[in-house]
Design a protein around this motif. Sequence first.
Motif, mmCIF file in Angstrom:
data_model
loop_
_atom_site.group_PDB
_atom_site.id
_atom_site.type_symbol
_atom_site.label_atom_id
_atom_site.label_comp_id
_atom_site.label_asym_id
_atom_site.label_seq_id
_atom_site.Cartn_x
_atom_site.Cartn_y
_atom_site.Cartn_z
ATOM 1 N N GLY A 60 18.285 67.476 50.163
ATOM 2 C CA GLY A 60 19.182 68.546 49.773
ATOM 3 C C GLY A 60 18.554 69.868 50.145
ATOM 4 N N VAL A 61 19.383 70.834 50.527
ATOM 5 C CA VAL A 61 18.898 72.137 50.984
ATOM 6 C C VAL A 61 19.644 73.230 50.230
ATOM 7 C CG1 VAL A 61 18.661 73.687 52.962
ATOM 8 C CG2 VAL A 61 18.403 71.214 53.282
ATOM 9 N N VAL A 62 18.891 74.208 49.703
ATOM 10 C CA VAL A 62 19.480 75.381 49.064
ATOM 11 C C VAL A 62 19.053 76.612 49.852
ATOM 12 C CG1 VAL A 62 19.570 76.802 46.982
ATOM 13 C CG2 VAL A 62 19.497 74.307 46.781
ATOM 14 N N ILE A 63 20.041 77.403 50.262
ATOM 15 C CA ILE A 63 19.796 78.617 51.035
ATOM 16 C C ILE A 63 20.443 79.790 50.308
ATOM 17 C CG2 ILE A 63 20.218 79.807 53.224
ATOM 18 C CD1 ILE A 63 20.311 77.084 54.579
ATOM 19 N N SER A 65 11.155 78.476 51.075
ATOM 20 C CA SER A 65 9.962 78.970 50.384
ATOM 21 C C SER A 65 9.279 77.842 49.619
ATOM 22 C CB SER A 65 10.334 80.099 49.423
ATOM 23 O OG SER A 65 11.246 79.638 48.443
ATOM 24 N N THR A 66 10.045 76.799 49.287
ATOM 25 C CA THR A 66 9.519 75.689 48.495
ATOM 26 C C THR A 66 10.040 74.367 49.047
ATOM 27 O OG1 THR A 66 9.500 77.075 46.503
ATOM 28 C CG2 THR A 66 9.381 74.691 46.168
ATOM 29 N N ILE A 67 9.155 73.400 49.146
ATOM 30 C CA ILE A 67 9.537 72.028 49.482
ATOM 31 C C ILE A 67 9.188 71.152 48.280
ATOM 32 C CG2 ILE A 67 9.063 70.027 50.946
ATOM 33 C CD1 ILE A 67 8.520 71.956 53.239
ATOM 34 N N VAL A 68 10.183 70.463 47.751
ATOM 35 C CA VAL A 68 9.991 69.594 46.591
ATOM 36 C C VAL A 68 10.121 68.148 47.047
ATOM 37 C CG1 VAL A 68 10.889 68.926 44.328
ATOM 38 C CG2 VAL A 68 10.874 71.333 44.999
ATOM 39 N N PHE A 100 16.647 73.811 37.464
ATOM 40 C CA PHE A 100 15.911 73.577 36.223
ATOM 41 C C PHE A 100 14.533 72.938 36.412
ATOM 42 C CE2 PHE A 100 20.513 72.962 35.348
ATOM 43 C CZ PHE A 100 20.717 74.068 34.533
ATOM 44 N N GLY A 101 14.159 72.604 37.650
ATOM 45 C CA GLY A 101 12.939 71.849 37.858
ATOM 46 C C GLY A 101 11.895 72.579 38.678
ATOM 47 N N ALA A 102 11.335 71.873 39.648
ATOM 48 C CA ALA A 102 10.167 72.359 40.385
ATOM 49 C C ALA A 102 10.452 73.578 41.246
ATOM 50 C CB ALA A 102 9.607 71.231 41.259
ATOM 51 N N ALA A 103 11.720 73.850 41.580
ATOM 52 C CA ALA A 103 12.050 74.986 42.455
ATOM 53 C C ALA A 103 12.872 76.043 41.735
ATOM 54 C CB ALA A 103 12.812 74.491 43.688
ATOM 55 N N ARG A 104 12.761 76.097 40.420
ATOM 56 C CA ARG A 104 13.622 77.024 39.665
ATOM 57 C C ARG A 104 13.304 78.494 39.924
ATOM 58 N NH1 ARG A 104 10.616 73.998 36.289
ATOM 59 N NH2 ARG A 104 8.984 74.987 35.055
ATOM 60 N N ALA A 105 12.146 78.780 40.525
ATOM 61 C CA ALA A 105 11.814 80.171 40.859
ATOM 62 C C ALA A 105 12.138 80.510 42.314
ATOM 63 C CB ALA A 105 10.332 80.442 40.582
ATOM 64 N N ALA A 106 12.734 79.561 43.044
ATOM 65 C CA ALA A 106 12.983 79.752 44.479
ATOM 66 C C ALA A 106 14.442 80.111 44.746
ATOM 67 C CB ALA A 106 12.618 78.482 45.240
ATOM 68 N N GLU A 107 14.681 80.722 45.902
ATOM 69 C CA GLU A 107 16.035 80.950 46.395
ATOM 70 C C GLU A 107 16.322 80.122 47.641
ATOM 71 O OE1 GLU A 107 18.777 83.030 45.289
ATOM 72 O OE2 GLU A 107 17.567 82.624 43.512
ATOM 73 N N HIS A 108 15.267 79.665 48.283
ATOM 74 C CA HIS A 108 15.387 78.858 49.498
ATOM 75 C C HIS A 108 14.505 77.624 49.314
ATOM 76 C CE1 HIS A 108 17.093 82.345 51.737
ATOM 77 N NE2 HIS A 108 16.330 83.017 50.893
ATOM 78 N N MET A 109 15.088 76.451 49.254
ATOM 79 C CA MET A 109 14.284 75.255 48.999
ATOM 80 C C MET A 109 14.855 74.047 49.723
ATOM 81 S SD MET A 109 15.924 72.843 46.834
ATOM 82 C CE MET A 109 14.812 72.197 45.601
ATOM 83 N N VAL A 110 13.966 73.104 49.980
ATOM 84 C CA VAL A 110 14.347 71.790 50.482
ATOM 85 C C VAL A 110 13.802 70.763 49.507
ATOM 86 C CG1 VAL A 110 13.976 70.070 52.299
ATOM 87 C CG2 VAL A 110 14.431 72.440 52.919
ATOM 88 N N CYS A 111 14.634 69.813 49.126
ATOM 89 C CA CYS A 111 14.206 68.726 48.253
ATOM 90 C C CYS A 111 14.354 67.410 49.012
ATOM 91 C CB CYS A 111 15.032 68.685 46.976
ATOM 92 S SG CYS A 111 14.555 67.378 45.812
#
Length: 319
Positions: free
Chosen positions: A138-141, A256-259, A117-128
Amino acid sequence: MGLTIGIDVGGTKIAAGVVDADGTIGARTHRDTPADSVDATAAAIVDAAAELIAAHEVEAVGIGAAGFVSSDRSTVLFAPNLAWRDEPLGARVAEQLKIPVVVENDANAAAWGEFAFGAARAAEHMVCITVGTGIGGGVVIDGELLRGAHGVAAELGHMRVVPGGHRCGCGARGCWEQYASGRALVREGRAQAESGSLAAAQMLSVCGITDPAELTGPMITEAAAAGDPCAMELLEDLGRWLGEGLASIATLFDPSTIVIGGGVSAAKELLMKSAQVAFEKHLPARSNRPHPSFGLAELGNDAGLIGAADLARRPVPVL
């Protein structure tokens, strides 16, 4: 699934809220955290959730807790700031509330909140990365939260960056959070002030204090925003450590995104600019690979609550 409750258990406060499928918080409540008592903490969580359940049709509860959480999202294996040790928190709370309960690491929950719902809502691969007193991660892959074989993956703040460096609360030496966190910022600021540096003395004056022991991270950030050279240098150094560590993390996960969130992120460009410069400098094969975008977290202190509530809607991910 309709409404769920998200609960963020901190060292001093338990924040709870009713959250809909769009990540909107509809009602809130809170309790103090009786951190030295397992039973009292569970009772406070149940009490906060029960208050919300009494006024809303809730289908599940998600709890974000600082510490190691088992792969079945039920047991807190270890919590550094609470009395939980192999505590079956999910089952205990579910027995009282009579609805499903899942437990998640708080940094994972915050990362999921920003992903969904936040800064990486358009990503599929992110690190926060949450930069506060320490560093949470936290990591989403491929759209799934990385939890590891035992539920304790992505303890990114404890990546070792300086062999034999500062002792960390985890027991090791040289962990990343000892150099790129709010604790590190304050330690370095106080050290400069205690050294007799004229620049640091000026910083203390800008902060309205004379005793280095009174210096805090928010004071340094405010002084830097006001243009104090010493405070700005401290934040630039912190950003450099942050960027160097993120370069290693990008090598591992290729996001693709680092938050970046947490209290220290309030420094915004004072921190982000030096972090991005260091990241670009230290990213391996930087001229021959795509670079992730950087962004500041958008959900603030609600990220963990919203993320925990949304994770209560989802099965345990299998990677």
